[in-house]
Enzyme design. Structure first.
Site, PDB file in Angstrom:
ATOM      1  N   SER A  19       0.864  -1.179   0.000  1.00 45.24           N
ATOM      2  CA  SER A  19       0.000   0.000   0.000  1.00 45.24           C
ATOM      3  C   SER A  19       0.902   1.231   0.000  1.00 45.24           C
ATOM      4  O   SER A  19       2.083   1.139   0.366  1.00 45.24           O
ATOM      5  CB  SER A  19      -0.931  -0.007   1.215  1.00 45.24           C
ATOM      6  OG  SER A  19      -0.209  -0.192   2.408  1.00 45.24           O
ATOM      7  N   GLU A  21       1.243   5.586   0.665  1.00 44.47           N
ATOM      8  CA  GLU A  21       0.662   6.778   1.310  1.00 44.47           C
ATOM      9  C   GLU A  21       1.109   8.058   0.612  1.00 44.47           C
ATOM     10  O   GLU A  21       2.284   8.197   0.246  1.00 44.47           O
ATOM     11  CB  GLU A  21       1.110   6.777   2.779  1.00 44.47           C
ATOM     12  CG  GLU A  21       0.504   7.897   3.590  1.00 44.47           C
ATOM     13  CD  GLU A  21       0.834   7.765   5.069  1.00 44.47           C
ATOM     14  OE1 GLU A  21       0.574   6.698   5.653  1.00 44.47           O
ATOM     15  OE2 GLU A  21       1.353   8.737   5.628  1.00 44.47           O
ATOM     16  N   ASP A 113      -2.049  15.118  16.207  1.00 42.23           N
ATOM     17  CA  ASP A 113      -1.214  15.843  17.166  1.00 42.23           C
ATOM     18  C   ASP A 113      -1.730  17.257  17.343  1.00 42.23           C
ATOM     19  O   ASP A 113      -2.265  17.853  16.405  1.00 42.23           O
ATOM     20  CB  ASP A 113       0.238  15.912  16.658  1.00 42.23           C
ATOM     21  CG  ASP A 113       0.928  14.572  16.786  1.00 42.23           C
ATOM     22  OD1 ASP A 113       0.816  13.970  17.871  1.00 42.23           O
ATOM     23  OD2 ASP A 113       1.535  14.123  15.803  1.00 42.23           O
ATOM     24  N   PHE A 222      11.803  14.213  10.780  1.00 42.48           N
ATOM     25  CA  PHE A 222      10.593  13.402  10.999  1.00 42.48           C
ATOM     26  C   PHE A 222      10.804  12.477  12.204  1.00 42.48           C
ATOM     27  O   PHE A 222       9.941  12.323  13.052  1.00 42.48           O
ATOM     28  CB  PHE A 222      10.299  12.491   9.801  1.00 42.48           C
ATOM     29  CG  PHE A 222       9.834  13.167   8.537  1.00 42.48           C
ATOM     30  CD1 PHE A 222       9.346  14.469   8.545  1.00 42.48           C
ATOM     31  CD2 PHE A 222       9.865  12.482   7.325  1.00 42.48           C
ATOM     32  CE1 PHE A 222       8.913  15.074   7.369  1.00 42.48           C
ATOM     33  CE2 PHE A 222       9.432  13.078   6.135  1.00 42.48           C
ATOM     34  CZ  PHE A 222       8.964  14.383   6.171  1.00 42.48           C
ATOM     35  N   HIS A 272       3.700  -1.084   3.799  1.00 34.65           N
ATOM     36  CA  HIS A 272       3.071   0.212   3.533  1.00 34.65           C
ATOM     37  C   HIS A 272       4.201   1.210   3.267  1.00 34.65           C
ATOM     38  O   HIS A 272       5.080   1.394   4.108  1.00 34.65           O
ATOM     39  CB  HIS A 272       2.254   0.637   4.765  1.00 34.65           C
ATOM     40  CG  HIS A 272       1.547   1.948   4.603  1.00 34.65           C
ATOM     41  ND1 HIS A 272       0.382   2.082   3.862  1.00 34.65           N
ATOM     42  CD2 HIS A 272       1.820   3.187   5.088  1.00 34.65           C
ATOM     43  CE1 HIS A 272      -0.025   3.346   3.910  1.00 34.65           C
ATOM     44  NE2 HIS A 272       0.826   4.033   4.639  1.00 34.65           N
TER      45      HIS A 272
HETATM   46  C1  LIG Z   1       0.553   5.092   9.720  1.00 30.86           C
HETATM   47  C2  LIG Z   1       0.414   6.470  10.333  1.00 30.86           C
HETATM   48  C3  LIG Z   1      -0.341   7.432   9.668  1.00 30.86           C
HETATM   49  C4  LIG Z   1      -0.495   8.713  10.222  1.00 30.86           C
HETATM   50  N1  LIG Z   1      -1.239   9.642   9.534  1.00 30.86           N
HETATM   51  C5  LIG Z   1      -1.449  10.873  10.071  1.00 30.86           C
HETATM   52  C6  LIG Z   1      -2.264  11.842   9.407  1.00 30.86           C
HETATM   53  O1  LIG Z   1      -2.781  11.604   8.313  1.00 30.86           O
HETATM   54  N2  LIG Z   1      -2.446  13.047  10.011  1.00 30.86           N
HETATM   55  C7  LIG Z   1      -1.892  13.352  11.231  1.00 30.86           C
HETATM   56  O2  LIG Z   1      -2.113  14.468  11.722  1.00 30.86           O
HETATM   57  N3  LIG Z   1      -1.116  12.457  11.889  1.00 30.86           N
HETATM   58  C8  LIG Z   1      -0.875  11.231  11.340  1.00 30.86           C
HETATM   59  N4  LIG Z   1      -0.099  10.309  12.010  1.00 30.86           N
HETATM   60  C9  LIG Z   1       0.534  10.694  13.291  1.00 30.86           C
HETATM   61  C10 LIG Z   1      -0.402  10.476  14.495  1.00 30.86           C
HETATM   62  O3  LIG Z   1      -1.521  11.323  14.415  1.00 30.86           O
HETATM   63  C11 LIG Z   1       0.403  10.792  15.761  1.00 30.86           C
HETATM   64  O4  LIG Z   1       1.392   9.815  15.945  1.00 30.86           O
HETATM   65  C12 LIG Z   1      -0.397  11.009  17.034  1.00 30.86           C
HETATM   66  O5  LIG Z   1       0.480  11.541  18.030  1.00 30.86           O
HETATM   67  C13 LIG Z   1      -1.002   9.752  17.646  1.00 30.86           C
HETATM   68  O6  LIG Z   1      -2.046   9.278  16.920  1.00 30.86           O
HETATM   69  P1  LIG Z   1      -2.674   7.830  17.256  1.00 30.86           P
HETATM   70  O7  LIG Z   1      -3.790   7.625  16.353  1.00 30.86           O
HETATM   71  O8  LIG Z   1      -1.612   6.820  17.339  1.00 30.86           O
HETATM   72  O9  LIG Z   1      -3.214   8.136  18.761  1.00 30.86           O
HETATM   73  P2  LIG Z   1      -3.757   7.193  19.900  1.00 30.86           P
HETATM   74  O10 LIG Z   1      -3.780   5.775  19.490  1.00 30.86           O
HETATM   75  O11 LIG Z   1      -5.014   7.790  20.417  1.00 30.86           O
HETATM   76  O12 LIG Z   1      -2.605   7.306  21.014  1.00 30.86           O
HETATM   77  C14 LIG Z   1      -1.896   8.514  21.272  1.00 30.86           C
HETATM   78  C15 LIG Z   1      -1.100   8.410  22.569  1.00 30.86           C
HETATM   79  O13 LIG Z   1      -1.979   8.503  23.656  1.00 30.86           O
HETATM   80  C16 LIG Z   1      -1.904   7.338  24.455  1.00 30.86           C
HETATM   81  N5  LIG Z   1      -3.297   7.034  24.808  1.00 30.86           N
HETATM   82  C17 LIG Z   1      -4.374   6.911  23.982  1.00 30.86           C
HETATM   83  N6  LIG Z   1      -5.496   6.661  24.690  1.00 30.86           N
HETATM   84  C18 LIG Z   1      -5.128   6.646  25.986  1.00 30.86           C
HETATM   85  C19 LIG Z   1      -5.823   6.468  27.214  1.00 30.86           C
HETATM   86  N7  LIG Z   1      -7.140   6.237  27.246  1.00 30.86           N
HETATM   87  N8  LIG Z   1      -5.118   6.537  28.359  1.00 30.86           N
HETATM   88  C20 LIG Z   1      -3.785   6.772  28.342  1.00 30.86           C
HETATM   89  N9  LIG Z   1      -3.076   6.953  27.227  1.00 30.86           N
HETATM   90  C21 LIG Z   1      -3.738   6.893  26.070  1.00 30.86           C
HETATM   91  C22 LIG Z   1      -1.285   6.267  23.571  1.00 30.86           C
HETATM   92  O14 LIG Z   1      -0.591   5.277  24.289  1.00 30.86           O
HETATM   93  C23 LIG Z   1      -0.340   7.110  22.776  1.00 30.86           C
HETATM   94  O15 LIG Z   1       0.812   7.404  23.520  1.00 30.86           O
HETATM   95  C24 LIG Z   1       0.112   9.031  11.475  1.00 30.86           C
HETATM   96  C25 LIG Z   1       0.887   8.058  12.130  1.00 30.86           C
HETATM   97  C26 LIG Z   1       1.053   6.794  11.568  1.00 30.86           C
HETATM   98  C27 LIG Z   1       1.898   5.775  12.278  1.00 30.86           C
END
Ligand SMILES: Cc1cc2nc3c(=O)[nH]c(=O)nc-3n(C[C@H](O)[C@H](O)[C@H](O)COP(=O)(O)OP(=O)(O)OC[C@H]3O[C@@H](n4cnc5c(N)ncnc54)[C@H](O)[C@@H]3O)c2cc1C
Length: 294
Positions: A19, A21, A113, A222, A272
């Site tokens: 895939s 991106e 973020d 990054f 990916h």
């Molecule tokens: C494949 C990939 C694609 C991405 N694409 C984008 C994009 O398109 N746009 C963008 O802005 N960013 C993108 N990101 C970056 C991502 O948004 C950041 O890494 C962000 O900081 C975390 O997102 P997440 O979905 O992993 O968050 P989550 O899974 O919600 O976790 C974030 C953090 O909070 C902690 N956490 C979550 N829930 C809880 C809870 N209930 N209690 C305690 N701790 C908790 C987790 O352990 C983790 O440390 C991407 C990252 C990856 C790996």
């Protein structure tokens, strides 16, 4: 034998799944290079092509537009990224509905973020709290395929590696079927993480995110932002190549290909690629991995 450079899937073996991106180009810049890259890479029959959602939801309209254009201009399934930052549930749900209505049936569901310098992520008062919460919400909208993010070197905000795995499990329990990893530079980093994910009882398609490094300074920037280690040997390889873009791209492909082949030997069947909107490195890597283009 040199013919080993062009790996072939053994007869009857499951083919690799790849895939790619892309990110929406900045306001005023043409989407043509992205579309050309997507059309070329589409010929490998990828599992999907995905379009990122700018930090803080900044590219919402452009992400949707690019995703729609990709639906029309390629034969590949399209995934739209979606984050929870700075938006109410209603606003996020509206984007998801727009995706669905336009043929985007796969969402990469992320927390996102906080804007730089704002002191960390705080959920919108009426918004989704994190990615797991978002996955649950999306499942109520339509039967989307959902991918989420995973962190072989632990998310920088996680209280511990264990808590980070609990969070990945929560996302999978909420309905995600694929976890795409943050990029990394040593195959062992992914393989050890895969073992930890399995030991944690998380049953998900874990897909390594591959960043073919073409520009070491950009990769280090990054990497710093997301807590990925850049090994000294990789920095050494690029030293003195600033004015030699062709040599840099040869080094990029050689290093990334070696890593992908080591992963493939360890039974990794999906990759990916973070294309940065360029096709060459990912195209070459797929050829070297034995993907068919037709
Ligand atoms: C494949 C990939 C694609 C991405 N694409 C984008 C994009 O398109 N746009 C963008 O802005 N960013 C993108 N990101 C970056 C991502 O948004 C950041 O890494 C962000 O900081 C975390 O997102 P997440 O979905 O992993 O968050 P989550 O899974 O919600 O976790 C974030 C953090 O909070 C902690 N956490 C979550 N829930 C809880 C809870 N209930 N209690 C305690 N701790 C908790 C987790 O352990 C983790 O440390 C991407 C990252 C990856 C790996």
């Amino acid at each position: 034998m040199l013919s080993e450079f062009r790996e072939k899937a053994p007869v009857g073996a499951e083919e690799l799944s790849v895939s790619f991106e892309f990110f929406p180009p900045r306001e005023g810049l043409s989407a043509e290079p992205l579309m050309n890259a997507a059309q070329l890479l589409s010929q490998s029959h990828p599992a999907f092509l995905s379009v990122t959602y700018g930090a803080g939801g900044s590219t919402r309209e452009r992400t949707i537009e690019i995703a729609k254009e990709l639906v029309h201009k390629t034969n590949s399934p399209i995934a739209g990224h979606l984050t929870c930052v700075g938006a109410s549930r209603e606003e996020v749900d509206a984007v998801a509905r727009t995706y669905w209505e336009n043929g985007v049936r796969h969402i990469v569901a992320l927390r996102g973020d906080a804007p730089e310098g704002s002191g960390g992520f705080v959920p919108h008062p009426e918004g989704y709290r994190n990615a797991a919460d978002l996955v649950r919400g999306l499942k109520n909208i339509a039967p989307f395929e959902i991918s989420v993010a995973a962190y072989p070197e632990v998310h920088p905000e996680a209280v511990s590696a264990e808590a980070d795995l609990d969070n990945l499990k929560a996302k999978v329990d909420a309905g995600a079927t694929r976890a795409i990893t943050q990029f990394f530079f040593e195959p062992e980093t992914f393989l050890r993480f895969r073992d930890r994910v399995a030991a944690h009882g998380i049953n998900v398609d874990l897909v390594p995110g591959i960043l073919p490094v073409g520009n070491i300074a950009q990769a280090m920037k990054f990497a710093k932002a997301c807590g990925t280690k850049v090994p000294a040997w990789l920095q050494d390889l690029f030293e003195g190549l600033d004015d030699h873009p062709r040599a840099r791209s040869l080094v990029t492909t050689t290093v990334a290909s070696a890593m992908c082949k080591m992963l493939k030997k360890s039974d990794v069947k999906s990759f990916h690629f973070y294309t940065l909107n360029r096709s060459e490195a990912s195209f070459a890597l797929c050829r070297l991995l034995g993907c068919r283009f037709y």
